[in-house]
Design a protein around this motif. Structure first.
Motif, short mmCIF file in Angstrom:
data_model
loop_
_atom_site.label_atom_id
_atom_site.label_comp_id
_atom_site.label_asym_id
_atom_site.label_seq_id
_atom_site.Cartn_x
_atom_site.Cartn_y
_atom_site.Cartn_z
N ARG A 55 0.82 -1.21 0.00
CA ARG A 55 0.00 0.00 0.00
C ARG A 55 0.85 1.26 0.00
N TRP A 56 2.00 1.21 0.73
CA TRP A 56 2.87 2.37 0.85
C TRP A 56 4.31 1.96 0.48
N GLU A 79 6.72 3.32 -1.04
CA GLU A 79 7.79 4.30 -0.95
C GLU A 79 8.50 4.30 0.40
N TYR A 80 7.87 3.73 1.43
CA TYR A 80 8.51 3.69 2.76
C TYR A 80 9.33 2.41 2.97
N CYS A 122 2.96 8.71 6.93
CA CYS A 122 1.72 8.23 6.34
C CYS A 122 0.79 7.84 7.49
N GLU A 135 0.07 5.16 8.73
CA GLU A 135 0.54 4.04 9.52
C GLU A 135 1.64 4.43 10.51
#
Length: 216
Positions: free
Chosen positions: A169-170, A172-173, A196, A198
């Protein structure tokens, strides 16, 4: 009640001693993710079988196992345990409660979810009240008590799987790599991208990033 458990007696010694003392169902509880600045806190509890056939080969603190070893132990715990449970506390709830309260509540909930209920509870590091049964906090319990080690494996594997999903989902992290812990890679991404949903906003490194970006 008093009993002596020698470390040389092996990782199942606590359960054996407690069963001899009249507590047939001994539960262990542990968590994963308390020190992470992103992702959920996961707590787990387990009651292991008192049969030799129910022992899990190679079981120990999840941090001392490879990913493949953890997955194997996870499957064996799920298959062989008398009872087991997992509780997930999302990042926003960790922020709302504070990490210590969130941790204690999660461990308590995991123990309460066991069916059958335990006669005695071992927890890693510090005590948990409100269990309705006797309990003992064991220093480095995931290294000396099999049921606590089993709980640590359940919690760690569950959380790693969640972090892998959050990576999708994310991406880029790079959550799949650092699992939400405060590594230099994670901090670089956090500084560049900001938090984000999270991320845990109570953590100093996250708050600092927000403040720096606001000023910039």
């Amino acid at each position: 009640m008093g009993f002596v458990v020698r470390r040389s007696s092996g990782i199942y010694a606590y359960e054996r001693a407690l069963r001899r003392a009249g507590f047939p169902l001994v539960a262990g509880a542990d968590e994963a993710g308390r020190g992470a600045c992103a992702g959920p806190l996961v707590a787990a509890a387990a009651i292991l079988s008192d049969r030799r056939s129910g022992e899990i080969e190679g079981l120990r603190d999840s941090k001392l196992l490879s990913a493949a070893q953890r997955e194997r132990c996870y499957d064996e715990v799920v298959a062989k345990a008398v009872a087991w449970s997992v509780v997930v506390v999302e990042a926003a709830e960790c922020d709302r409660l504070g990490m210590h309260v969130a941790n204690v509540q999660a461990l308590r909930r995991a123990l309460h979810r066991l069916d059958p209920a335990p006669d005695y509870a071992l927890t890693d590091g510090f005590g948990v009240d409100g269990l309705g049964v006797p309990g003992l906090a064991v220093w480095k319990g995931d290294r000396v008590a099999a049921c606590v080690a089993a709980a640590s494996v359940l919690a760690k594997v569950t959380r790693d799987r969640i972090m892998a999903d959050l990576h999708e989902r994310w991406p880029e992290y790079d959550f799949a790599t650092h699992k939400g812990y405060c590594t230099s890679l994670h901090q670089e991404r956090l500084d560049r991208l900001g938090p984000c949903p999270e991320h845990r906003m109570r953590f100093d490194n996250v708050v600092r990033t927000v403040r720096v970006r606001a000023v910039g």
